[in-house]
Write an enzyme that holds these catalytic residues in place. Sequence first.
Site, PDB file in Angstrom:
ATOM      1  CG  PHE A 336      48.643 -14.576  43.302  1.00 32.32           C
ATOM      2  CD1 PHE A 336      48.868 -15.937  43.420  1.00 32.32           C
ATOM      3  CD2 PHE A 336      47.822 -14.129  42.282  1.00 32.32           C
ATOM      4  CE1 PHE A 336      48.279 -16.830  42.531  1.00 32.32           C
ATOM      5  CE2 PHE A 336      47.234 -15.007  41.394  1.00 32.32           C
ATOM      6  CZ  PHE A 336      47.465 -16.363  41.522  1.00 32.32           C
ATOM      7  CG  ASP A 337      52.770 -12.665  49.897  1.00 33.29           C
ATOM      8  OD1 ASP A 337      52.991 -11.447  49.994  1.00 33.29           O
ATOM      9  OD2 ASP A 337      53.564 -13.545  50.269  1.00 33.29           O
ATOM     10  CE  LYS A 338      57.902  -9.011  45.740  1.00 31.23           C
ATOM     11  NZ  LYS A 338      59.095  -9.900  45.816  1.00 31.23           N
ATOM     12  CE  LYS A 525      51.412  -8.098  51.618  1.00 30.35           C
ATOM     13  NZ  LYS A 525      52.224  -9.324  51.766  1.00 30.35           N
ATOM     14  CB  ILE A 541      47.330 -17.277  46.804  1.00 29.01           C
ATOM     15  CG1 ILE A 541      46.107 -17.341  45.883  1.00 29.01           C
ATOM     16  CG2 ILE A 541      48.071 -18.591  46.851  1.00 29.01           C
ATOM     17  CD1 ILE A 541      45.091 -18.351  46.239  1.00 29.01           C
TER      18      ILE A 541
END
Length: 650
Positions: A336-338, A525, A541
Site C-alpha cells: 500500500f501507498d500511505k 518504492k 495499491i
Amino acid sequence: MSTDTHRHGFLGERAEPAAALLALATWTGGLFAPTAATSTALYAAAYAFGGFFTLREALGSIRRGRFQVDFLMLVAAAGAAAIGRWEEGAVLLVLFSLGHALEGYAMGRARRSIEALGALAPRTALRLRSGAATEVPVTELAVGDRVAVRPHTRIPADGFVAAGTGSVDQSPITGESVPADKEPVADPAAALALPGAVAAESRVFAGTVNGAGSLELVVTRLAADTTLSRVVRMVQEAEERKSPTQRFTDRFQKIFVPSVLALVAALLLYGQLTGEPFTDTFYRAMAVLVAASPCVLAIATPAAVLSAVGRAARGGVLVKGGAPLEEFGRLHTVAFDKTGTLTEGRPKLTDILPAEGACRDELLRTAVAVQRLSDHPLAQAVVRDAPQHLDGDGPHGPLPEARDVRALVGRGVAGRIGGTEVHIGSLAGFDAAGTPVPPAMRARAEELAAAGRTTMAVRYGERHLGLLGLMDTPRPGAAAAVARLRALGVTRTVMLSGDDQRVADSVAAQVGIDEARGGLLPEDKAGAVARLRASGRTAMIGDGVNDAPAMAGATVGVAMGAAGSAVALETADIALMSDDLDRLPFITGLSRRASRVIRQNLWLSLGIVAVLVPATVLGLGIGPAVLVHEGSTLLVVGNALRLLRHPDPR
C-alpha cells in the site's frame, strides 16, 4: 467458438426452423412411410437451416488458416449424411445451433450487465445561458458550460457544483452505498482552471443521481471523455484482453484440433485394416469428432471473465481484462501507498515553526503562494488551513503571486516569487538538492516526526523560512479492510511511504499492516515492489499518479479513487473508482472466486472431452455425444454467470 452476440442471435433464428424441420421429418416417418426423397429433402432442409451460419463461420476460419470447433461439427454432420445417417447429422446441427443460441442468451446476460452502464448517462441536459435553461443534447455541452440539475434526475456531465447543495448517489460510478453530500466550490473560475484539484465534496460525475436538492454544475469534461464513458469503453475493451488461462486454451486448441483430425484418420485406417464395415467405422469417427470438439474449453474462461468484469464494474471497480483478474485472485502480498490510500489524504496543518530570522506570517504566505497552484494533498492542506493562522493581510500585505510553479518528483514543489526561487519539500528533498536545512531546523523536524507529523521545509532564495507540520489520519475503514484481506488469504501486507519511518510505523500500527517502510522516493518504492514481487505475486495499491512506477512494477497495479482521474484509469490494471477501501476486499473476493470458477470450468471441459472420446471410440452415437457436449457448454456458462451475483460484503 465465437461468442459474438449477433452470431448467437442469428444461430437462434436458424435453429428454430431447423428443429421444426427435424421434428417434421421424424413425425412423418412415424405416421406413414414417406418416400426416401421426401425424408432426405426434409433432413437436408434441417441441415441448411442448422448449418448455414456455422458453415460461413467455418469457411472464414479456414481462410485465416485456423481449424476451429465449427469445422469439426460440419465434418461430422457431412460425414453422417455421406453414409446415409441424415437424421443423426440433422440432430447434430440442430442441437449445436440450439446450444449456441442458449449459450448466446446466457452470455448476453453478462454483456447486458456491462452495456447497462452506458445507459446511465442522460441524453439531454439543461444548459444555462443568460439566465435561461435550454434542453440540449449532452454531446453539445462544452467545457465551462453551466448546467441545471433538477431533483431526483441523473447528472448529465462530469463537473463541479457551482451553486446549490444536496446529496448525490454515486454508486453507479464509485460503488459507494451511501449518497455523497455536495457543496459548491468557493471560486468557480479557479476550479475550472484546475478541475483536478476540486475537492470530492464538489465534484460530480455523469450518470450519478441527484438527490432532493437543485444543483448548478460547471462542465469539466466533454461527453465522450466523462468518467462513465471511459469506464464503459475500458470494460468493453477488457473482454478482448486474454487471461493466462485463455492464452493456454488458445495454444491447446491449435494443437488439439489437428490431433483430433489425425485420430479420426487413424480410426478410419484401423477400420479398414480390421475389416470392419466402412459405414460403422466412418460413423464412429464422426462421433469422435463431436466428442473431441473443444467447444466447452473455448467458452469456459471467457464466460467467467466477462461475468466477473461486469460484476466488478457494477460494484465500482474497473478490471482491465482477464489477466489482472486472474492474477489478483492468486495474490498473497499486497503493498500500500500511505497518503491518500490508507490515510484520508487530507492532512491538517498542525504546526508552524518559523526559522531564526523569519516570522510566522512570512513562512505561511510564502508557502501558500506557491502551493495554491499545486494539486498535491499536502499542498492543498496548507492552502486550506493556513487562513485561520494568518492575521488578515498582516504586516506583509496580500499574498504574493507565484509563477513557474512545478513539481519536483520525490522532492516537493518549486516556484518563483518576484524573481526569487522558492522550494518547499521534505528534508530528504533539500538534502538531495544540495541545500540541507540548518541543524536547529533539523532537530525540530525530528521532534515533529517523533510526534507522528509529516514535515515540510520552506526555503526562499538563500533563506530557510521554517517548518510546517501536518498530520494525516488513517481512513475509518482501513483497519477493517486490511483485516478482511487477511481473512481472504492475503498473508503479507506492506506499507510504502515517502514519510518519515516513525510516521509510517505509527500509521501501520493503527491499521494492522505487517511491515512499514518510510522515507522512500518513487524509485525506491518501485525497487521495493520489485523485491516483493521476486518472492511472489504482489499488488501495489496507490493513487495511480505518484505511485505509477511502483504500480507498473507490481504483478497487478491498483489505483484508489480513480473516478474523474484519467491518469489513474489509464495506468492501473484495476481501478477502485471511490476512495472506499472496502472495494479492495470486494474485488479480492470476486477475483478469487473467478479464479475458482475458471479452474472448475477448465477441469470440467477437459473432463468431458476425456470421457466422451473413449466413449465414442467404444460405440457411443452422435446424438448422445452432442447432447452431453452442448449440455456441458451450458453448464459451464451457467457456472460462470454465478459471478454476476457475487455478494457485496458491505
